[in-house]
Every structure is written in C-alpha cells, then in structure tokens.
Design an enzyme around this catalytic site. Structure first.
Site, PDB file in Angstrom:
ATOM      1  CB  CYS A 122      -0.955  -0.002   1.190  1.00  0.00           C
ATOM      2  SG  CYS A 122      -2.024  -1.465   1.262  1.00  0.00           S
ATOM      3  CG  HIS A 255      -3.231   3.286   1.906  1.00  0.00           C
ATOM      4  ND1 HIS A 255      -3.808   2.890   0.716  1.00  0.00           N
ATOM      5  CD2 HIS A 255      -3.289   2.204   2.733  1.00  0.00           C
ATOM      6  CE1 HIS A 255      -4.191   1.632   0.817  1.00  0.00           C
ATOM      7  NE2 HIS A 255      -3.885   1.201   2.029  1.00  0.00           N
ATOM      8  CG  ASN A 285      -6.633  -1.081   1.402  1.00  0.00           C
ATOM      9  OD1 ASN A 285      -5.927  -0.761   0.454  1.00  0.00           O
ATOM     10  ND2 ASN A 285      -6.127  -1.408   2.586  1.00  0.00           N
TER      11      ASN A 285
END
Length: 328
Positions: A122, A255, A285
């Site tokens: 990520c 993020h 996500n």
C-alpha cells in the site's frame, strides 16, 4: 539550473463491477459468513468496492488510468521515457515479465523506454513517486509515468470477514515531468521488516506447489496501531525537509485504507477532515492504487488547484511507509 519533478497529469480507473456492502453481505451470508453494512462502515468507512472481471489483469486497469493521465498532460505514449508501476498483484506469477513491461506493450510505446515494477504494497505509489522524482532530478529521464494498479480481489479470503470486506480493485496514475518550477517538494521513505508478519501474503512456492496460505493475512489492530504512529511521524519529516509547517498543506491524501486511520492522521497534523480527499467509501482499500486514485478525483472535481500543496502518505506490508509533499 535546478531541475524539479512536477505532476502534470492524473488518471484513475475502476472496473465497472461495483459491489455494495449490502450485495457483499448477501453473498457472504449464502456461504455462512455473517457481517452487515453497519459493521463494515463503522470499522472502515467503506460502502462499496469494485472487482475486476475474470481475465482482467492489473495491467488492464493500469493502461486505462495511464491513458487518462497522458491525456491530461497532453503527451503521447512515446513521450514517456520511464514507467514505474507499483503493484502487489502483478499480471504474472513470480512477477516477470514485469507488469510495467506489459503496460508498455499495451499502451503501444515503441521507444524502448525503461519499465520496472515496485513492490511496497500500500506504500507502493509513494515509493514509486520518490524513485521517479530522483530520476528526473538526476537529469536521466524527463517524462515518467507512475502507476499504482491492483486486483486484490484475487488474493483475499472470502471466508475471512475481517479482510474480505475491505479490499477492492483499481488503478491510478500520474505523469511526472522535468520542470523549472517546484513540484515535488519532499519525499521520505521507511521500512521495518520486523513487522512483516502483521500484513502479508504468507504462502511460498516450492517446485510449483504453494506452501501455506495463498490469501492475504492482516492483524488489524496491530496494523492500525503502527499505521497511526508512523504516518504522523513521516508526514512531519517531509514537512521538515521542505521547510514547511502543516498549516501550509492545502490537501492531505493518505492511503485510503480505513477512515479511522485517516481521521487520526488529519488530527495529528492539526488539519480538519475538510482538508482531506476521501474516496475510501467508494472503492475500499485498493492498495498501491488508492493514493493516485484519490488525487485524480481531487484534481478533476476542482478541489485541488494549481499551486496548492498536497501531502500524500502511505503505509503497507513489509512493513513500509512514506510520504510525498508536492506542489501541484
């Protein structure tokens, strides 16, 4: 003459198959897995996610995002002299040929430009931007296509309600170019392999056989605790490098993993949520794709304006984390 790197184009792409919490809840219930829209939203802020169809790869999503970034930058494909693609879900098992090379072919680039994948989960996009920034400042490359692309739906366990509700597929891209005007003001990257087991894909391959799980594993509480701590520190490190205060940040784009982590990030920087671009509710996500996707949304809807300062920060498996402070 000082050379800077500057973002001059953004693009993003979500596969058309949008799955709401209600739809996912019904699907999971048919397999005996209990969850609810309220449970998902309260813990993550996620309302929906997008899944790529069978046969659609990370490179396919990346190409669509890249085309949009190039169009905004008013550049052709052969103006690109370097592709850096961040992904944890490469097209090919083992990671080669690299997904960046596949994207080069699918875009029709004919100039033999360099192409390489970056794997920092990520944090991948932040890592990729930092690498591109240094190549441009060194004078070796002029136009760098930086992409984050993921098909995480392929590696999540739909029998684990604590993780399967969180992740989705998508891609985001930026075109970075050499400029006499300041663009990227600071980057800072970190990693600590001692935390590698709290967010990982633990399976290993031996002679064509997967040993261990082929699905993502996450220790949610441990990730939350570490993420909140390191994101605060790395953001302040980037500000210190740039000689700036948090009050000079116009927008923060963390993020897009969990709204609670994002809220904590804003609070520790002394910024209100009105200074944050939030898209996690719409796509979940998407790992390395989430930051460039949110950046593209903010640019295209007019919130992020030329000359504004944007703090982008990511945290991911490895454990990795980093920040980029850029003037648009």
């Amino acid at each position: 003459m000082t050379i800077y790197s500057k973002i001059i184009g953004t693009g993003s792409y979500l596969p058309p198959n949008r799955v709401t919490n209600q739809e996912l809840t019904a699907q999971l219930a048919s397999n005996g897995i209990e969850t609810s829209d309220e449970w998902i939203v309260s813990r993550s802020g996620i309302s929906a996610r997008h899944y790529a169809d069978a046969g659609v790869q990370s490179s396919d999503l990346a190409v669509e995002a890249a085309k949009r970034a190039l169009e905004m930058a008013k550049l052709g494909v052969d103006d690109v002299d370097l592709i850096i693609l961040a992904t944890s879900t490469p097209d090919f098992f083992g990671g080669f040929p690299s997904t960046a090379c596949v994207v080069q072919r699918k875009l029709g680039i004919t100039n033999d430009c360099a192409a390489v994948d970056v794997q920092a989960v990520c944090s991948g996009f932040v890592y990729a931007v930092s690498i591109a920034d240094n190549f441009i400042k060194a004078g070796t490359h002029k136009n760098v296509l930086v992409i984050g692309a993921e098909v995480f739906s392929r590696i999540i366990d739909f029998e684990d309600r604590t993780t399967c509700v969180l992740f989705g597929d998508g891609a985001g891209a930026v075109l970075m170019t050499a400029s006499q005007e300041p663009g990227v003001l600071a980057t800072k990257l970190h990693a600590n392999g001692n935390y590698g087991d709290i967010l990982c894909l633990p399976g290993k391959v031996s002679k064509g056989v997967v040993e261990g799980s082929a699905f993502l594993y996450m220790d949610g509480p441990a990730v939350f605790k570490l993420a909140v701590s390191v994101l605060d520190k790395v953001a302040h490190e980037a500000l210190e490098i740039a000689g700036m205060q948090s009050s000079e940040v116009d927008w923060i784009i963390p993020h897009q993993a969990n709204i609670r982590i994002m809220q904590s990030t804003a609070k520790k920087l002394g910024l209100g949520m009105d200074k944050m671009i939030v898209t996690v509710d719409q796509h979940g996500n998407t790992s390395a794709a989430s930051i460039p996707m949110a950046l593209d949304v903010g640019v295209r809807d007019g919130r992020i304006k030329p000359g504004q300062n944007v703090m982008m920060e990511g945290v991911g498996g490895g454990f990795t984390w980093g920040a980029v402070l850029a003037r648009m």
